[in-house]
Design a protein around this motif. Structure first.
Motif, PDB file in Angstrom:
ATOM      1  N   PHE A  29       0.752  -1.362   0.486  1.00 20.53           N
ATOM      2  CA  PHE A  29      -0.164   0.098  -0.004  1.00 20.53           C
ATOM      3  C   PHE A  29       1.506   1.256  -0.049  1.00 20.53           C
ATOM      4  O   PHE A  29       0.672   2.013  -1.177  1.00 20.53           O
ATOM      5  N   ALA A  30       2.091   1.018   0.552  1.00 22.83           N
ATOM      6  CA  ALA A  30       2.770   2.304   0.541  1.00 22.83           C
ATOM      7  C   ALA A  30       3.242   2.786  -0.607  1.00 22.83           C
ATOM      8  O   ALA A  30       3.701   3.964  -0.798  1.00 22.83           O
ATOM      9  N   SER A  31       3.886   2.108  -0.965  1.00 24.14           N
ATOM     10  CA  SER A  31       4.962   2.056  -2.330  1.00 24.14           C
ATOM     11  C   SER A  31       3.970   3.018  -3.645  1.00 24.14           C
ATOM     12  O   SER A  31       4.410   2.897  -4.315  1.00 24.14           O
ATOM     13  N   TYR A  32       2.173   2.662  -3.232  1.00 28.25           N
ATOM     14  CA  TYR A  32       0.947   3.340  -4.102  1.00 28.25           C
ATOM     15  C   TYR A  32       0.928   4.704  -3.343  1.00 28.25           C
ATOM     16  O   TYR A  32       0.242   5.172  -4.664  1.00 28.25           O
ATOM     17  N   PHE A  33       0.880   4.569  -1.826  1.00 28.66           N
ATOM     18  CA  PHE A  33       0.544   5.673  -1.557  1.00 28.66           C
ATOM     19  C   PHE A  33       0.650   6.269  -0.574  1.00 28.66           C
ATOM     20  O   PHE A  33       0.058   6.845   0.833  1.00 28.66           O
ATOM     21  N   PRO A  34       2.317   6.820  -0.643  1.00 31.61           N
ATOM     22  CA  PRO A  34       2.892   7.122   0.185  1.00 31.61           C
ATOM     23  C   PRO A  34       2.720   8.614   0.865  1.00 31.61           C
ATOM     24  O   PRO A  34       3.240   8.248   1.712  1.00 31.61           O
ATOM     25  N   GLN A  35       2.023   9.282  -0.630  1.00 34.35           N
ATOM     26  CA  GLN A  35       1.877  10.272   0.386  1.00 34.35           C
ATOM     27  C   GLN A  35       0.683  10.599   1.672  1.00 34.35           C
ATOM     28  O   GLN A  35      -0.169  12.018   1.844  1.00 34.35           O
ATOM     29  N   LEU A  36      -0.358   9.702   1.833  1.00 35.43           N
ATOM     30  CA  LEU A  36      -1.359   9.299   2.081  1.00 35.43           C
ATOM     31  C   LEU A  36      -0.725   9.072   3.722  1.00 35.43           C
ATOM     32  O   LEU A  36      -0.986   9.370   5.034  1.00 35.43           O
ATOM     33  N   LEU A  37       1.085   8.788   4.346  1.00 34.42           N
ATOM     34  CA  LEU A  37       1.448   8.206   5.424  1.00 34.42           C
ATOM     35  C   LEU A  37       2.239   9.227   6.256  1.00 34.42           C
ATOM     36  O   LEU A  37       3.181   9.596   5.348  1.00 34.42           O
ATOM     37  N   SER A  38       2.385   9.378   7.424  1.00 27.97           N
ATOM     38  CA  SER A  38       2.885  10.232   8.450  1.00 27.97           C
ATOM     39  C   SER A  38       4.240   8.984   8.542  1.00 27.97           C
ATOM     40  O   SER A  38       5.202   9.482   9.032  1.00 27.97           O
ATOM     41  N   SER A  39       4.208   7.493   8.809  1.00 25.00           N
ATOM     42  CA  SER A  39       4.554   6.698   9.246  1.00 25.00           C
ATOM     43  C   SER A  39       4.076   4.896   8.393  1.00 25.00           C
ATOM     44  O   SER A  39       3.109   5.008   8.807  1.00 25.00           O
ATOM     45  N   LEU A  40       5.488   4.816   7.876  1.00 27.62           N
ATOM     46  CA  LEU A  40       5.168   3.060   8.355  1.00 27.62           C
ATOM     47  C   LEU A  40       5.794   2.297   9.249  1.00 27.62           C
ATOM     48  O   LEU A  40       6.752   2.424   9.310  1.00 27.62           O
ATOM     49  N   VAL A  41       4.741   1.245   9.538  1.00 29.78           N
ATOM     50  CA  VAL A  41       5.649  -0.018  10.911  1.00 29.78           C
ATOM     51  C   VAL A  41       5.384  -1.277  10.721  1.00 29.78           C
ATOM     52  O   VAL A  41       4.234  -1.454  10.409  1.00 29.78           O
ATOM     53  N   LEU A  42       6.765  -1.982  10.450  1.00 29.82           N
ATOM     54  CA  LEU A  42       6.208  -3.582   9.536  1.00 29.82           C
ATOM     55  C   LEU A  42       6.547  -4.177  11.021  1.00 29.82           C
ATOM     56  O   LEU A  42       7.304  -4.478  11.196  1.00 29.82           O
ATOM     57  N   LEU A  43       5.232  -4.700  11.796  1.00 27.84           N
ATOM     58  CA  LEU A  43       5.981  -5.769  12.744  1.00 27.84           C
ATOM     59  C   LEU A  43       6.142  -6.978  11.484  1.00 27.84           C
ATOM     60  O   LEU A  43       5.123  -7.229  11.246  1.00 27.84           O
ATOM     61  N   ALA A  44       7.032  -8.049  12.311  1.00 26.84           N
ATOM     62  CA  ALA A  44       7.635  -9.245  11.692  1.00 26.84           C
ATOM     63  C   ALA A  44       6.876  -9.732   9.988  1.00 26.84           C
ATOM     64  O   ALA A  44       5.856  -9.985   9.893  1.00 26.84           O
ATOM     65  N   PRO A  45       6.616  -7.906   9.013  1.00 25.84           N
ATOM     66  CA  PRO A  45       5.851  -8.458   8.035  1.00 25.84           C
ATOM     67  C   PRO A  45       7.272  -9.616   6.864  1.00 25.84           C
ATOM     68  O   PRO A  45       7.945 -10.431   6.481  1.00 25.84           O
ATOM     69  N   SER A  46       5.795  -9.946   5.956  1.00 24.07           N
ATOM     70  CA  SER A  46       5.771 -10.959   5.202  1.00 24.07           C
ATOM     71  C   SER A  46       6.484 -10.200   3.741  1.00 24.07           C
ATOM     72  O   SER A  46       6.429  -8.264   3.590  1.00 24.07           O
ATOM     73  N   GLY A  47       6.659 -10.558   2.803  1.00 26.81           N
ATOM     74  CA  GLY A  47       6.522  -9.910   1.429  1.00 26.81           C
ATOM     75  C   GLY A  47       7.890  -9.924   0.763  1.00 26.81           C
ATOM     76  O   GLY A  47       8.716  -9.834  -0.519  1.00 26.81           O
ATOM     77  N   LEU A  48       8.768 -10.225   1.763  1.00 22.71           N
ATOM     78  CA  LEU A  48      10.671 -10.378   1.393  1.00 22.71           C
ATOM     79  C   LEU A  48      10.746 -12.109   1.769  1.00 22.71           C
ATOM     80  O   LEU A  48      12.405 -12.396   2.138  1.00 22.71           O
ATOM     81  N   LEU A  49      10.404 -13.553   1.700  1.00 23.30           N
ATOM     82  CA  LEU A  49      10.968 -13.896   2.624  1.00 23.30           C
ATOM     83  C   LEU A  49      10.969 -15.243   1.311  1.00 23.30           C
ATOM     84  O   LEU A  49      10.535 -14.785   0.638  1.00 23.30           O
ATOM     85  N   ARG A  50      12.221 -15.854   1.780  1.00 24.65           N
ATOM     86  CA  ARG A  50      12.913 -16.277   0.346  1.00 24.65           C
ATOM     87  C   ARG A  50      12.008 -17.827  -0.552  1.00 24.65           C
ATOM     88  O   ARG A  50      11.816 -18.506   0.731  1.00 24.65           O
TER      89      ARG A  50
END
Length: 413
Positions: A200-221
């Protein structure tokens, strides 16, 4: 007799594959798994339909049970009362109804939470309450197919659907979360929700004040995923009914009794249960102030038994969701490129994410999101625009260390 023999073989094969989900099962041999699955697919072709759910929307327990009519005593014992958090509302959408909760001071810093693949948003309740205690306005919602949100059965659970659901939740608020005077909001995602938040942040970064990822998926090898899981979650390889049966059976088994060894490849059982804290940890959690008895294992057990769309949502998220590095690398690098570009723009000209960084919080003992792989991969994908924080805990840390995590997020705000 000609009918009984294939059915007997079918039952044996189902039992064989189901064993792959037991906590103490050793790795299945490649040949055995392939042969059993191929046999199962051939036999089931004439026994089970190969099509997915025929309904467009699989309704949540909100629609299948008469929750408003339960007594107060029954409500106090319910694994997931409909008013588990303040500010509950059901939002109609073309994808089905979705459950949203929102409370806290209207003029406080805003935080939107996105939960993980297995547990509804109750898993982030302790963290949400802790931030409201600090003067924040918080919003949580159940992803489609979890909690009290319906499940669109004819759409993949991918970045497009999840990003749309976030926007639906935001626009359902009685106050502005995205307008020029809204002050923007902090987006916090956990596990699968972390992958969703990064996309979401990669498409709408202008909407965010900060981005916090807790044990995020997305880069699981890709190398972390066992052959067993690839086989079971490859769409079309075996009938959906059988796969749904296997997933349901594992979900009903509850939390893992022992953590997955770090050198063991990820299988479906790990993904299903790593969000679940131990029974001891669950007993110490206060995820809902109104219903202190609520705990994650009981909620997940109720969900798998009562939500008609949950298993479908889980399987679709495994197949199409923002989990694997090979699918999400371009998404993370797009976000990193945006942050790098903002480094040369004075803050007076363009408001940025907090300190122009993505904040990633994880547990040192997480067997799903491995520190030694996450740090170099996220650093490379985000162009170095990342800050890491690690806790002495496992994958479930947001539901057990919520006060510590709340302090970290509040400092960003």
């Amino acid at each position: 007799m000609a009918t009984m023999a294939p059915m007997a073989l079918y039952n044996q094969t189902v039992d064989f594959l189901s064993g792959a989900f037991s906590n103490n099962q050793t790795h299945l041999r490649l040949l055995a798994v392939t042969g059993a699955s191929f046999t199962l697919g051939l036999l089931a072709r004439s026994v089970f339909p190969r099509n997915g759910p025929s309904q467009t929307v699989l309704v949540s327990p909100r629609s299948t049970t008469v929750l408003p009519d339960i007594s107060e005593s029954e409500r106090r014992k319910h694994p997931l009362p409909p008013d588990v958090f303040p500010g509950a509302r059901d939002v109609a959408s073309p994808y089905g109804s979705m459950r949203v909760y929102e409370w806290g001071p209207e003029d406080g810093p805003k935080v939107l939470f996105v939960h993980g693949i297995t547990t509804p948003c109750i898993s982030l309740g302790g963290l949400a309450h802790a931030l409201v205690d600090r003067g924040c306005r918080v919003m949580l919602f159940d992803l489609f197919g979890r909690g009290y949100s319906d499940c669109p059965a004819d759409l993949p659970q991918d970045d497009r659907l999840f990003s749309t659901q976030i926007l639906l939740a935001l626009t359902s608020s009685p106050i502005s979360w995205t307008g020029a005077e809204s002050g923007k909001f902090c987006l916090t995602g956990y596990s699968l929700g972390g992958g969703i938040a990064a996309a979401f942040a990669s498409y709408f970064p202008q909407l965010l004040s900060s981005l916090v990822l807790l044990a995020p998926s997305g880069l699981l090898r890709d190398s972390q995923i066992s052959f067993q899981s690839r086989l079971l979650y490859s769409k079309g390889l075996m009938p959906e009914n059988i796969l749904a049966y296997l997933v349901t059976r594992r979900l009903k088994a509850g939390p893992l009794t022992t953590p997955k060894p770090k050198n063991k490849k990820l299988n479906a059982a790990d993904v299903l249960t790593e969000e679940l804290p131990s029974q001891k940890a669950a007993a110490t959690q206060v995820l809902s102030r109104a219903y202190p008895h609520i705990n994650i294992p009981s909620t997940v057990e109720w969900q798998v038994n009562n939500h008609t769309g949950f298993v479908h949502a889980f399987m679709s998220s495994m197949r199409f969701g923002p989990i694997l590095r090979e699918r999400q690398w371009n998404t993370w690098t797009r976000l990193g490129e945006y942050l790098t570009a903002q480094n040369g723009v004075p803050s007076t000209e363009n408001e940025k994410l907090a300190d122009n960084k993505v904040h990633i919080l994880c547990g040192n003992d997480d067997s799903i999101i491995v520190r030694s792989e996450l740090v170099p991969d996220a650093t490379a994908a985000l162009g170095g625009n990342v800050v890491f924080k690690f806790y002495e805990a496992g994958h479930e840390f947001p539901s057990t260390k919520y006060e510590e995590v709340a302090c970290y997020i509040f400092d960003l705000l």
